[in-house]
Structures are given as structure tokens and as C-alpha cells.
Design an enzyme around this catalytic site. Structure first.
Site, PDB file in Angstrom:
ATOM      1  N   HIS A 162      78.130  -3.996  59.049  1.00  0.00           N
ATOM      2  CA  HIS A 162      77.028  -4.696  59.772  1.00  0.00           C
ATOM      3  C   HIS A 162      75.766  -4.808  58.772  1.00  0.00           C
ATOM      4  O   HIS A 162      75.699  -4.525  57.724  1.00  0.00           O
ATOM      5  CB  HIS A 162      76.675  -4.062  60.970  1.00  0.00           C
ATOM      6  CG  HIS A 162      77.820  -4.116  62.089  1.00  0.00           C
ATOM      7  ND1 HIS A 162      77.671  -5.094  63.042  1.00  0.00           N
ATOM      8  CD2 HIS A 162      79.034  -3.548  62.134  1.00  0.00           C
ATOM      9  CE1 HIS A 162      78.802  -4.898  63.934  1.00  0.00           C
ATOM     10  NE2 HIS A 162      79.541  -4.103  63.413  1.00  0.00           N
ATOM     11  N   GLU A 204      75.637  -0.201  58.169  1.00  0.00           N
ATOM     12  CA  GLU A 204      74.713  -1.289  57.864  1.00  0.00           C
ATOM     13  C   GLU A 204      74.361  -1.410  56.531  1.00  0.00           C
ATOM     14  O   GLU A 204      73.825  -0.514  55.849  1.00  0.00           O
ATOM     15  CB  GLU A 204      73.523  -0.781  58.877  1.00  0.00           C
ATOM     16  CG  GLU A 204      73.777  -0.369  60.208  1.00  0.00           C
ATOM     17  CD  GLU A 204      74.077  -1.154  61.308  1.00  0.00           C
ATOM     18  OE1 GLU A 204      73.572  -2.448  61.125  1.00  0.00           O
ATOM     19  OE2 GLU A 204      74.562  -0.927  62.451  1.00  0.00           O
ATOM     20  N   HIS A 226      79.238  -9.520  63.602  1.00  0.00           N
ATOM     21  CA  HIS A 226      77.865 -10.489  63.925  1.00  0.00           C
ATOM     22  C   HIS A 226      77.593 -11.293  63.059  1.00  0.00           C
ATOM     23  O   HIS A 226      77.526 -11.347  61.796  1.00  0.00           O
ATOM     24  CB  HIS A 226      76.558  -9.414  64.183  1.00  0.00           C
ATOM     25  CG  HIS A 226      77.011  -8.428  65.107  1.00  0.00           C
ATOM     26  ND1 HIS A 226      76.667  -6.905  65.090  1.00  0.00           N
ATOM     27  CD2 HIS A 226      77.482  -8.610  66.635  1.00  0.00           C
ATOM     28  CE1 HIS A 226      77.043  -6.562  66.325  1.00  0.00           C
ATOM     29  NE2 HIS A 226      77.344  -7.233  67.092  1.00  0.00           N
ATOM     30  N   GLU A 261      74.993 -11.295  60.492  1.00  0.00           N
ATOM     31  CA  GLU A 261      74.827 -10.425  59.563  1.00  0.00           C
ATOM     32  C   GLU A 261      75.833 -10.613  58.504  1.00  0.00           C
ATOM     33  O   GLU A 261      77.149 -10.325  58.276  1.00  0.00           O
ATOM     34  CB  GLU A 261      75.223  -8.993  60.265  1.00  0.00           C
ATOM     35  CG  GLU A 261      73.995  -8.423  61.439  1.00  0.00           C
ATOM     36  CD  GLU A 261      74.485  -7.539  62.277  1.00  0.00           C
ATOM     37  OE1 GLU A 261      74.089  -7.223  63.416  1.00  0.00           O
ATOM     38  OE2 GLU A 261      75.647  -6.808  61.939  1.00  0.00           O
TER      39      GLU A 261
HETATM   40 ZN   LIG Z   1      75.936  -5.781  63.735  1.00  0.00          ZN
END
Ligand SMILES: [Zn+2]
Length: 1300
Positions: A206, A299, A96, A99
Site C-alpha cells: 500500500h 506501506e 487501492h 496507491e
Molecule cells: Zn491502501
């Protein structure tokens, strides 16, 4: 097998201890204070590679929508090579685009790995053993749009430039119809990358929370929250997720307290992805289910794009987690799945009982199965092979345990190999065959109705059989007859109708003539017989399991239309005028309906066309047409002698079971089926029979089997014909398993090369690889050169020795030509420097001391030695090839171990080295030194760059023990004992190398074959009982050409030994001192029939004999000191083969001139190969080269050879053709001198039968040499002339000088 584990263990331990030192030392350039945009990132990544070229490699796997490269940094030792046994791990960041933390953190990780390598033992080990791939940004377009400080991703940047969310657009798990997004080249590139590299472990980075989430990402219902969706490896995934979380100071708390959802809690900081948030079309599940890879999503931070000032903190938070997670790629089990020949099997399945998720092997047949500690049952399977299960495999914590699987080829089930002791070479093949209990065959003969089948009967019959026996019978049509009848083929095999990679195919054709009912009925019987007896009768069962048999009973169904009964048929036919019409419609004999020339085929009937297409489509290895109207077996016209031997061999297999056919009987047929049949219409294109056509145009070798004069004998006689032939037919099918077989594979990709052509030198018949790269080629016993060709690939050649008792597997690994060329030049320069560098004694010593020791030294008997060699070959399948050269009297195998960077293919300019020991069984140290040497070479390959390059550029053939029978008799500690000196028939093998000697010992014979195979640059033989080296010749009367060079080569060994060069022997062999430790063989122990003389005469390969120590069989504790003394000289000789002089001979147009004779200093002769290339070793100094070739004027040139430089190829170009006149004079001279030689040879030949051995010797030499160019032969100094004169003039007694 034990040794093999020991070696691997040692290898592993030593690799940990040994750390390569980075040439640059620690560096730190990051300031952790800024984000890198695309340009900055690109620059930064390139700077890494410039600085750390040995352990990093940057590549782009594709482009984003806006044309930005998708960079991947590879960090590992040998970063441009795929090394078997190194698991691959990857991190993908910034999928992404907004990110952003992962993008920077991964750059820091790259820097950390590169700078700490060689300093930090942990990083060093990680980079040494792991193939690490880091992709800092999967969405570079999105990142360019994202804005620093945007924590929630409110600005653009999450998606790619076409607004595709990359983590929602992988093919969906629960929707088989979902396809790839068109607007996401980033995904297409990553999928290709995932599938190609077969990663073992991966992390997807992420932002937006602090959490590790594991598969599955979604459920079939796609309920957003709260549905736990476990993968089959759920426990392992939880462990992997925890590994990261526990090493992350915030994640492990499980309370990220992100502003979005400050109360969100995850136990231990991990969650099942679907349970926390359903993600449809994510990368994580794709990696696991389709990519063979365990992937967890991390994450990293609450804020997706925090200010750059946070970067240093983020790096510190994640560093330990990133490193520890990568280390987990080494848990569980790992190993290879391979054939019993040690060939790795890519894409084999590895399954674990109780876990419904299999992983597959990579291109080398290597696999890595991550597993938690426990006890498991592991199964390996591969199409075409028997699966294998290993029970109760204990997986411990820590480094993965090695578990190799050797799968047996389905075909290996064939009862081909009996125990060697019971095999008698000349008849073994037939003996083995007849040992099967076929004698009881008729116990289950089919319900024979003893009547002829009409077309309709046959159709019904085939339907019935394929219904009742659907597991082994399947029928199909290959086309139609003139009158629209289907041409049915019945395939009999397990899994019929499907392509089965490991099975060769056989075909039968019957009733090519309409009135030829015998063939059809016999084949229908065969169909039924195979089906009925499958599972009951061992040979039938094995044949059906391992072979695909295709039977076309009725090629000409129109031909006997309506002729249900033979008598009736003849009646009809007689009305037509003599019963001579083979096909009623076209009056065509279909067996003579095959076109000789592919373009002249007007006469070809539809039946023939159908059969031709069928044969071409199936690549049958073996075939037969079954006929009446003749008795006996015919094979195609004008086959070469090589294939004639094959046809004789398969024909004999048939005759063994049905001797009645061997006595060929003339038939009273009006028009016999004669292969010399001449078409009355001479202007018509020539027609040939099926088998001749197949031999010339397809992969199939086959014969016509005539069973009776009567084409349609009375129906009640059919059973008798069947009984006479059925057993022979089974044996005939079995012949297909005596083919040389193998696979053709692309060495880079590991992919099969379909349609590669396999050519046997000396035969016009070619075979082709199937879609799975397999080929079969029937061959009679003998030694052959097999060539493999494929468009775009460099051709490869292999020597194969076909024995009666053994099935040969010859695999080819082809390299793409393009790759060869571009890589070639760089490598060449690098290697040149390496040879130069190593040529100082000091650096060679440093190299030898830096090597990983193998520590395998001990005395081994035959069995232990064989096991050791097998273990070595299995542990290093990609650089070794182990094969038997032959057997001793007591049937011990004489092993040869070939070590090379590309054991399956021959590079054109690769020099070849031979190391031999154990010629005298009582000299027991030599074999052990060579085994240690082989082990050191193997374990340092891929680890020590110098050894890796040396092996890549050389072909090393090690024959540790020529005289295994004698070696068994020798006794440890006996320094002077002659026990074991000779072979089991009391022959000193080193006196047995006499050319053309018919009664040569089997051991000698084996070595002679190897030497005659040729192409060796240098040979070293280890002996015992003294401390010095000798060079050719051993025979007393031989004047030595190029003595300077031979002496020099011996002195290379001697000067690298700590004592030998001192020349003081001090052994009790009567020699006080030997100046410089080097003698000519004849000066030390003058004898004839020596191996080194043979090597010189036959292959012009210099051979140095080294006497490694005074004691023949020193006590065990002396082996290590012996090795320490001899390691360096052994390596020095390996280096030596890259020196001397090499070159290319061309004509005026720059075309290579093959077969040109290069004469060095007026004596030594070398010939150019097909590429015009030659290479020979020479003493340092200046040498004169004379280059001659027919039709060209002689060229003279001078070369300087240095003792410390690699042979750099010189170019010799013929400037002008010699005049016609000169040629004529030369020719006349040639003829007259040749006549003189011939006459004297003849006179001498008849002189006495007493000198038969010598005569054989000369005759043999003559044969060997007569292909040398005539000019060379005529030269005063030509070896043939010299040998001839010497031997005819010399006193015969000197020939029988025996030593000892
Ligand atoms: Zn992501």
C-alpha cells in the site's frame, strides 16, 4: 532412512551450486520514469513472458468491474507446473487504485528477477526454489482514475469502479454472517486465488505511510486506535514485518515524517495493524485465518501517487526488502504428510504445540510451516488416519528443515499383516484371523433374554442401545413398510452417523420374510455384542474403529405382526394355510422381490424400494442377508469366475468359524429358498433376490447366510444359534478389509473424483468412488487389471497383484481429457526435438555429465537395499511407485521401482522400459548401478528439463535384484566366485524361465508375472563376469527373426560404453575378443529357460543382457568408475524406447482397429491395442509392414526408421473390406490347417510322459498365442508354428542342455 536424508541434502546442496544460465543474459529495459497505465502494463507483462518463457508465466485470475484483467505474473522454474516441495509466495500491489508506487515497483521486481536469473546467484536460487506470484494491480479500474502527484488520495481511485474499498470488503473476521461484497469481482477473484494456491507467505503493498503492519487488522470492538490485537503467531509476524522494515532505509527508522502526521513514530517501523488503525474486512487476516498464509502489509511511501521522477528512488528503497521478505518463505519446517504407501495427503493439518494456529497441506500433501528458531512439538493429522506427533523438533535459523509425516491408515490397524516369516501364503489369511483371541468371546455376552422381539420390542431395544452406547451406535430409518412401520437400521462405528472417508461399510439385512425370526434375533444380538464388547475385545474394537457396520434387523416388520412368540406365530400362520405366507399384506417374499430389469418393477414392495435406495446411497462394500429356512451360504447367480473366487473366499472365511454351515443340508421347508426358484407366473417380470440384485446394480458384494431350517426355532435355541455364528459374523465383517482400496484423484487439482467407476477386467460388477474419492473392491488373490473411469477424464488402468497376506492400495490419478489433448500436441513436438537432439553421442554425453550425481554407490545387503528403495520412493512420491513382485525362498521381497511422470496412470502411447539386475546373486555390481541410476533419475526430475521430459514420457521399471537370497551369499572382492549364483534352492534362475513349468522358482515366478503383464518396449539386464552384451535368443535351436534389430539394440548399449565396443574382453572367461562387443546369447552361453527368451516369446520385448565387467563382485572403490562407464549406455537405452516405428490402424471410417496384426519384414508380429495403436523397435533402415485384420484386406506399407529420430506415428487405413468369398476360403483353409496342427499336437501329446516339461511349454505357448489372429497363426513364419515344429522335431536332449 539415512540414505533418504542424504539424498535430499545432496539434492539441496547441488541445486544451490548448480545454476541454470538464462539464454538471454542480463537485460535492462526499464527507465523508471513513467507509470504504466493498464494497456502499457499489459504489454510490458506480455513482453516478459515472450522473453523469459521458461521462468515466467502470465495469467489473469479474473476481471475488474470494467473488464480489465487481473494480471498475475508467476516467476519460477517450470513456471507452468506445480512442483511438489516449492513454497508459494505472493505480492499484491495497488489494491487501492490511488496507491500507485507498488504497482510500478512490482513490475521492476519482475524485471529484476527475470533479468538477474542465471547471473545473480541469490536471484537464481530464489527463482529455482520458490514459486513467486506477483500481482502488480488488484484494482486496475481505480488506478485509471487516479491522478499522478495526488499524495493524499484526494482524487478518485482508491475504490473500485463500484466504490467498494477492496481492503474493507473481505468477509469479516469477527462477524460470521458477513458475506462477500457483490460489487467487488476483484475480491472474489483474489479469494479464489488465495484458497486455490494456498500461499505460504504474502505481502500486501500500500501507500500513504512508510510502515510494516502485521495481523490482526482489527479487534471485535473495532476501536480505531490503540488496541493491540495479536495473532497466535505474533512473534513470527513481528519478525516478518521487521524483515521488510530493516531492509528499507526509511522504514527502519520508524519515523516516516509524512506530512500528514510528521511526529508519528513506530518502533523499528513496524506495528500491529489493529493497534495503529483498525481495519475491518481486510485481506491480511483473511489470508492468515482462511488462506493458510502469513501476510504482512507494507506501506511504501508517504505520498500515495508521487511523481514518476520518484520511482527510481522508491524502487531502490524497496528492492532489498522485497527480496529478503520473499526469502523468508524458506524458514521453519517443511515436508510431506503421506500414507505409508507414499501417497501425499492433501488438506492434512499441521499443528504446533503452544501455537493455536494450524496450517494445512497442499495438493501433494506438502506443507511449509514458517517458524522462528526454537524447539517444537509438531503434529500432523488427517481424517481417516492416525495423527502423528514428532517431539522436540529443533528449528534452526536458515533454510527450513525437512520433516515428513507418514500417517497410518486407521484401517492398517487391522491385524492383517503378521511378520512375513510366519505367514504361510495359502492359509495365512485364515491363520491371521484365528490368531485373535475370539475364543474368550462369550465371557461378555449380552444379557440374552432368549425370547423373540416383536416390532415394538425391537424399537425399544434399538433406542436403548443407541442411548447407552451413543459413541458407537446410531440408528436411523430408511423408510416404511406397507403398514407404515419404520425400517430401522443401526449403524455401529466410532463417530456413527458421520461420513468417515477411510472406513469401508458393511451391511446386514435380517427378517426379509416376516416369519423368519432367526435372522432378526441374530442381528439384534450382533448389535448388542458389538456395542458391549467395544473397548474390551480386541477384534470387536478394531472392527468398530475401522468399519461402519449397518444392520437392518427387520426388513419385513409387517410379516410377523403380533407374532411375539414363535410358537404363537406358527399357530397364526397355520391358520392362514400352511405357514407359507411371507408377507401377510402382499403375500410377497421380499427376498425375491428385487427386479431383474430396472424398468420392470411394478411388483416391487415399499420395503424393497427402501432397501434398494439405501444400498445405492451408502455404497457398502460387503453385505449379508441372514435367513432361516436354509442351511449354508449362497451367493448370487451367474457371477463370473473372477467374482466367484471372491465369493468363495468370503464364504470360506465364514465356514472357518462355523464349519457346520459348510455342509449344506436340505431343509424340509415347503418352499425352500432356492435361488433357482421359478416364478409360477411366467409372463411376470423376473424377480431376483437381494444379493443378485445388489451384485448387478450396486457396489455391494454379498451373500445369503442360512442359519437354520427352522425359520423361527424355539426361543430357547436362539442362544445356540448365536454361539454357533457370532464369531463367524465378526470374521465376515473383517473380510471387507481385504478389499483392494484406494482413491481416485484429479491429477491437476488434487481433488477427489466422486463417483468414478472402478472396473476389474473380467467382471461385470462395478464399484464407485465415494464423495471423498475412495473405493473398495473385494478381490481374491491374483493379478488383475483395474480401470478407473470418470466423465471428462481420460481412463486409467493399473495392474494389481492381490496377495493373501497383504492389502493392496491402488490410487488413481486421472487427467482431464481436454488438458491432455491441448497439452499433448505441443509436448509432442517438443519431445520429438529433444529425442533428435539427444541422439548424437556428444549431446547425450553432455546431458549425462550435467546431471546431479546421486553419489549413493555402495554395496547393500537386502535390508539396506529395501530401505534405500523405500527412502527413494518416499522422497519422490509423485514419480515413483515401489512394489513387491513376489518373494524369494527365504522370503525376501523382490522389489520393483517404477519411475514415471504419472506413476498412477498409464498414458496410451508411453513406452515402457525394464532394467533388471541380480538374476545371479554373485554379479553384485548390477544392483548397485541400477540403484544409482534410479536415484539420478529421481533427483534430476523437475531440475533437469531433459530428464524431466524423458521421465514424463516413459515408464521405467527397475528390478534391482531378482535373486536377493543369492546376493546375500556373495562376497565382496570375489571376482570369480559362484557363491550366490543360484537361489536358495540351488537353481540358476536364468535356466528356470520355462513356460508352464509348474515347479517354477518363486523368484522366477515373480519375474514371469512382470513380463507377462506385458507392454514392455525394451529390457536391459545387468550381469557380470565379462564385458560385452548379448541379445536373444539364448536357446540354441531358435532361429532368430529380426536379428538385425536385436543386434542393433545391443549395439546401442555397447557403442555408448567406452570400452565394450572395442570387442576386446580380456576377462578370464576364455573369450579373447568379441567383434563389436556383441554376441547372440546362444553364441556366448547357450542354454534354455532364459529370461530373455521368455521376454521375447511372451511379450515380444527385446532383452539385452549386459556383462558390466570382468569381475563379478568388484571391490567398492571400483563401483564409481563402473557407474561412470555405464551411465551413458543406460540413458541411451532409455532414449531408444522412443524410436522405432509406431502407428495407428484404422478402418475406412477412421475408426481404430484393435487387434490388427502388424507383421514387420514378414516375421515379427505386433498387435494393435484397443486404440488401434502399435509400437515396436526396429533397426535403422527400411522395413516392410503387412497389416492384417479380420474382415479387411491386407495393407502393405514401407517405413524408414532412423537411429536418431523419434518414432513418428504412421497412419494405416484399410481401404476395403475383403470379399465374402475370400473370407470363406480363408476360413476353410484356417480350419483345415488348424485341424492338422491339432492332430499332430494330440499325437505328440500322448507320445511320452517323459517330456512333460516340454509339453507344458507348448501347451502354455498355445494358450498364449491362440488369441493372435488366425491368419497370423497360419503363416509359415508364425512363431507358434515355428516353435511348435522346432520343438516337436528337435532332439529332446537339446532342451536339457544345461550350462555351467
Ligand atoms: Zn491502501
Amino acid at each position: 532412512m539415512a540414505y533418504f536424508w542424504i539424498i535430499l541434502l545432496l539434492f539441496a546442496v547441488l541445486r544451490v551450486i548448480h545454476c541454470e544460465i538464462s539464454p538471454f543474459g542480463p537485460e535492462n529495459e526499464e527507465n523508471y520514469k513513467e507509470y504504466y497505465n493498464y494497456l502499457a502494463l499489459t504489454r510490458r507483462l506480455h513482453s516478459f513472458v515472450e522473453r523469459y518463457p521458461r521462468i515466467s508465466n502470465l495469467a489473469s485470475i479474473g476481471k475488474s468491474i470494467e473488464g480489465r484483467e487481473l494480471w498475475v505474473m508467476r516467476v519460477t522454474t517450470h513456471s507452468i507446473m506445480d512442483v511438489p516441495g516449492k513454497p508459494r509466495v505472493r505480492y499484491v500491489g495497488n489494491m487501492h487504485g490511488d496507491e500507485a508506487v507498488s504497482r510500478q515497483v512490482l513490475v521492476y521486481l519482475i524485471e529484476y528477477l527475470l533479468t538477474q536469473y542465471g547471473t545473480d546467484p541469490r536471484v537464481t536460487a530464489l527463482v529455482n526454489y520458490t514459486d513467486i506470484y506477483i500481482m502488480p494491480s488488484m484494482n486496475p479500474d481505480g488506478f485509471e482514475r487516479a491522478i499522478e502527484g495526488d499524495c493524499k488520495g484526494n482524487s478518485a481511485g482508491r475504490d473500485n469502479a463500484k466504490h467498494v474499498d477492496l481492503n474493507r470488503s473481505f468477509p469479516e473476521q469477527f462477524d460470521a454472517t458477513s458475506t462477500l461484497a457483490n460489487d467487488a469481482p476483484e475480491i472474489t477473484a483474489v479469494i479464489k486465488w488465495i484458497l486455490q494456491r494456498k500461499f505460504v507467505l504474502s505481502g500486501d503493498l500500500h501507500g500513504g505511510s512508510v510502515l510494516a503492519s502485521y495481523p490482526f487488522d482489527d479487534t471485535i470492538s473495532h476501536i480505531m486506535l490503540g488496541v493491540y490485537s495479536p495473532a497466535d503467531d505474533a512473534a513470527l509476524f513481528r519478525y516478518l514485518a521487521q524483515t521488510y522494515a530493516q531492509n528499507h532505509p526509511i522504514m527502519r527508522e520508524g519515523r516516516a515524517q509524512c506530512p500528514d502526521d510528521p511526529n508519528e513514530k513506530f518502533k523499528d517501523g513496524i506495528t500491529n495493524r489493529a493497534e495503529s488503525y483498525d481495519v475491518k474486512g481486510g485481506m491480511q487476516y483473511f489470508s492468515y485465518l482462511r488462506g493458510n498464509c502469513f501476510e504482512v502489509t507494507f506501506e511504501l511511501s508517504c505520498c500515495k501517487y508521487p511523481l514518476a521522477s520518484d520511482l527510481y528512488t522508491e524502487w531502490n528503497n524497496n528492492r532489498e526488502a522485497l527480496l529478503t521478505y520473499m526469502e523468508k518463505v524458506h524458514i521453519g519446517i517443511r515436508g510431506y504428510v503421506m500414507t505409508s504407501a507414499g501417497i501425499g495427503l492433501p488438506d492434512s493439518n499441521i499443528s504446533v504445540a503452544g501455537i493455536d494456529h494450524s496450517i494445512t497441506t497442499w495438493i501433494f500433501g506438502d506443507y511449509y510451516r514458517l517458524l522462528l528458531p526454537g524447539t517444537y512439538n509438531i503434529t500432523a493429522s488427517s481424517p481417516g488416519y492416525h495423527s502423528k506427533t514428532v517431539h522436540n523438533v529443533k528449528v534452526n535459523e536458515g533454510r527450513a528443515m525437512l520433516l515428513n509425516f507418514i500417517l497410518k491408515d486407521l484401517i492398517e490397524e487391522m491385524p492383517l499383516l503378521e511378520s512375513p516369516a510366519s505367514a504361510i501364503p495359502t492359509t495365512a489369511r485364515h491363520q491371521v484371523l484365528s490368531s485373535q483371541g475370539v475364543s474368550t468371546l462369550l465371557s461378555k455376552v449380552q444379557q440374552h433374554d432368549s425370547s423373540y422381539h416383536s416390532y415394538l420390542d425391537m424399537e425399544q431395544f434399538l433406542h436403548r442401545i443407541s442411548t447407552v452406547h451413543s459413541s458407537v451406535a446410531h440408528f436411523y430409518s430408511i423408510g416404511q413398510s406397507v403398514r407404515g412401520r419404520k425400517l430401522y437400521v443401526m449403524e455401529i462405528s466410532t463417530n456413527p452417523g458421520t461420513d468417515q472417508p477411510g472406513k469401508p461399510q458393511v451391511m446386514f439385512v435380517g427378517s426379509m420374510h416376516g416369519n423368519d425370526a432367526v435372522g432378526r434375533e441374530i442381528l439384534l444380538n450382533l448389535v448388542e455384542y458389538l456395542c458391549l464388547n467395544y473397548g474390551n475385545e480386541p477384534l470387536v474394537t478394531q472392527l468398530v474403529n475401522t468399519t461402519r457396520v449397518h444392520i437392518l434387523p427387520f426388513m419385513n416388520p409387517d410379516g410377523n405382526e403380533g407374532a411375539v412368540d414363535a410358537q404363537k406365530y406358527f399357530a397364526v400362520n397355520e391358520d392362514l394355510g400352511g405357514g407359507m405366507r411371507y408377507s401377510i399384506d402382499q403375500n410377497t417374499d421380499l427376498n425375491l422381490n428385487f427386479p431383474e430389469l430396472s424398468y420392470a418393477r411394478d411388483f416391487v414392495q415399499p420395503e424393497t424400494t427402501a432397501v434398494m435406495n439405501w444400498i445405492k446411497a451408502y455404497s457398502f462394500a460387503l453385505s449379508a442377508s441372514i435367513l432361516g429356512g436354509m442351511i449354508g451360504i449362497k451367493y448370487p447367480n451367474s457371477v463370473g469366475s473372477l467374482d466367484e473366487a471372491v465369493f468363495k473366499s468370503i464364504t470360506n472365511a465364514y465356514y472357518m468359524e462355523n464349519p457346520y454351515l459348510a455342509i449344506s443340508q436340505p431343509c424340509q421347508e415347503p418352499r425352500p429358498l432356492d435361488r433357482n426358484y421359478i416364478n409360477p407366473d411366467f409372463s411376470a417380470p423376473k424377480r431376483i433376490d437381494l444379493q443378485t440384485w445388489a451384485y448387478r446394480n450396486t457396489d455391494t458384494l454379498g451373500v445369503s447366510i442360512g442359519m437354520s431350517c427352522d425359520r423361527s426355532p424355539p426361543a430357547e435355541d436362539l442362544l445356540a444359534y448365536w454361539k454357533q455364528n457370532h464369531r463367524a459374523l465378526l470374521k465376515y465383517i473383517q473380510q471387507v478389509h481385504f478389499s483392494v482400496r484406494g482413491r481416485v484423484t484429479d491429477i491437476q487439482s488434487g481433488q477427489a473424483i466422486a463417483n468414478a467407476t472402478i472396473v476389474v477386467e473380467g467382471s461385470r460388477h462395478q464399484v464407485h468412488a465415494t464423495s471423498t474419492g475412495r473405493y473398495w473392491r473385494l478381490m481374491a488373490p491374483g493379478i488383475y487389471q483395474l480401470h478407473a473411469f470418470a466423465p471428462g477424464y481420460a481412463a486409467s488402468v493399473m495392474t494389481v497383484r492381490v496377495l493373501e497376506t497383504q492389502v493392496e492400495q491402488v490410487d488413481f490419478w486421472l487427467t482431464q481429457e481436454q488438458l491432455l489433448q491441448s497439452e499433448g500436441q505441443m509436448e509432442e513436438e517438443e519431445f520429438r526435438k529433444l529425442v533428435e537432439g539427444l541422439s548424437s553421442a556428444l549431446s547425450l554425453e553432455q546431458l549425462v555429465q550435467s546431471l546431479l550425481p546421486a553419489g549413493t554407490l555402495l554395496y547393500r545387503n537386502y535390508k539396506e537395499r529395501s530401505e534405500f528403495l523405500r527412502g527413494l520412493a518416499l522422497s519422490f512420491p509423485h514419480i515413483t511407485r515401489l512394489y513387491g513382485l513376489g518373494h524369494s525362498w527365504e522370503f525376501r521381497t523382490i522389489w520393483a521401482l517404477e519411475i514415471s511422470g504419472s506413476p498412477e496412470s498409464l498414458r496410451p502411447t508411453e513406452p515402457k522400459m525394464r532394467y533388471v539386475a541380480g538374476v545371479h546373486g554373485n554379479a553384485a555390481a548390477g544392483p548397485e548401478l541400477l540403484l544409482e541410476f534410479a536415484s539420478v533419475l529421481c533427483i534430476n526430475y523437475g531440475w533437469n528439463p531433459t530428464i524431466t521430459k524423458l521421465i514424463d514420457r516413459s515408464r521405467i521399471v527397475i528390478v534391482p535384484c531378482v535373486n536377493p537370497d543369492g546376493r546375500e551369499l556373495a562376497q565382496e572382492g570375489r571376482c570369480f566366485s559362484t557363491a550366490g549364483l543360484t537361489n536358495a534352492h540351488s537353481v540358476d534362475l536364468d535356466t528356470d524361465f520355462l513356460y508352464g513349468n509348474i515347479s517354477v522358482q518363486p523368484e522366477t515366478h515373480a519375474m514371469m508375472d512382470l513380463i507377462e503383464g506385458g507392454g514392455f518396449t525394451l529390457s536391459v539386464v545387468l550381469e557380470g563376469g565379462s564385458l560385452m552384451a548379448t541379445y536373444p535368443y539364448d536357446r540354441p535351436t531358435q532361429a532368430v527373426q529380426n536379428e538385425e534389430t536385436l543386434r542393433y539394440l545391443a549395439s546401442v548399449y555397447v557403442s555408448n560404453h567406452p570400452l565394450m565396443h572395442l570387442g576386446y574382453i580380456g576377462c578370464s572367461d576364455g573369450l579373447g575378443s568379441v567383434p563389436q562387443g556383441v554376441l547372440r546369447g546362444a553364441e556366448f552361453n547357450s542354454h534354455t529357460g532364459s529370461m530373455k527368451d521368455f521376454s521375447m516369446d511372451v511379450d515380444a520385448c527385446p532383452e539385452v543382457t549386459v556383462y558390466v565387467g570382468c569381475c563379478l563382485y568388484p571391490p567398492l572403490q571400483q563401483l564409481l568408475p563402473l557407474w561412470t562407464e555405464h551411465a551413458m549406455p543406460l540413458f541411451a537405452m532409455l532414449l531408444e524406447i522412443h524410436k522405432g516405428v509406431s502407428g495407428v490402424v484404422q478402418d475406412r471410417e477412421g475408426q481404430p482397429v484393435a487387434g490388427a496384426v502388424v507383421r514387420v519384414n514378414g516375421s515379427l508380429l505386433v498387435r494393435t491395442d484397443t486404440r488401434g495403436y502399435f509400437h515396436t523397435l526396429l533397426a535403422p533402415g527400411t522395413h516392410q509392414l503387412q497389416v492384417q485384420a479380420p474382415g479387411f484386406q491386407e495393407q502393405l506399407t514401407q517405413v524408414n526408421v532412423s537411429s536418431h529420430q523419434m518414432a513418428s506415428p504412421i497412419m494405416i487405413q484399410f481401404t476395403a473390406n475383403s470379399s465374402r468369398f475370400a473370407q470363406k476360403v480363408e476360413l476353410a483353409a484356417a480350419i483345415s490347417i488348424a485341424t492338422v496342427i491339432l492332430c499332430s499336437l494330440l499325437v505328440w501329446h500322448f507320445r511320452s510322459s517323459k517330456f512333460r516339461r516340454i509339453r507344458d511349454h507348448v501347451r502354455w505357448l498355445h494358450r498364449r498365442r491362440d488369441d493372435l489372429h488366425l491368419e497370423a497363426i497360419l503363416s509359415e513364419k508364425s512363431p507358434l508354428r515355428r516353435v511348435f515344429l522346432e520343438e516337436s522335431e528337435s532332439d529332446d536332449d537339446t532342451f536339457y542342455l544345461e550350462h555351467h
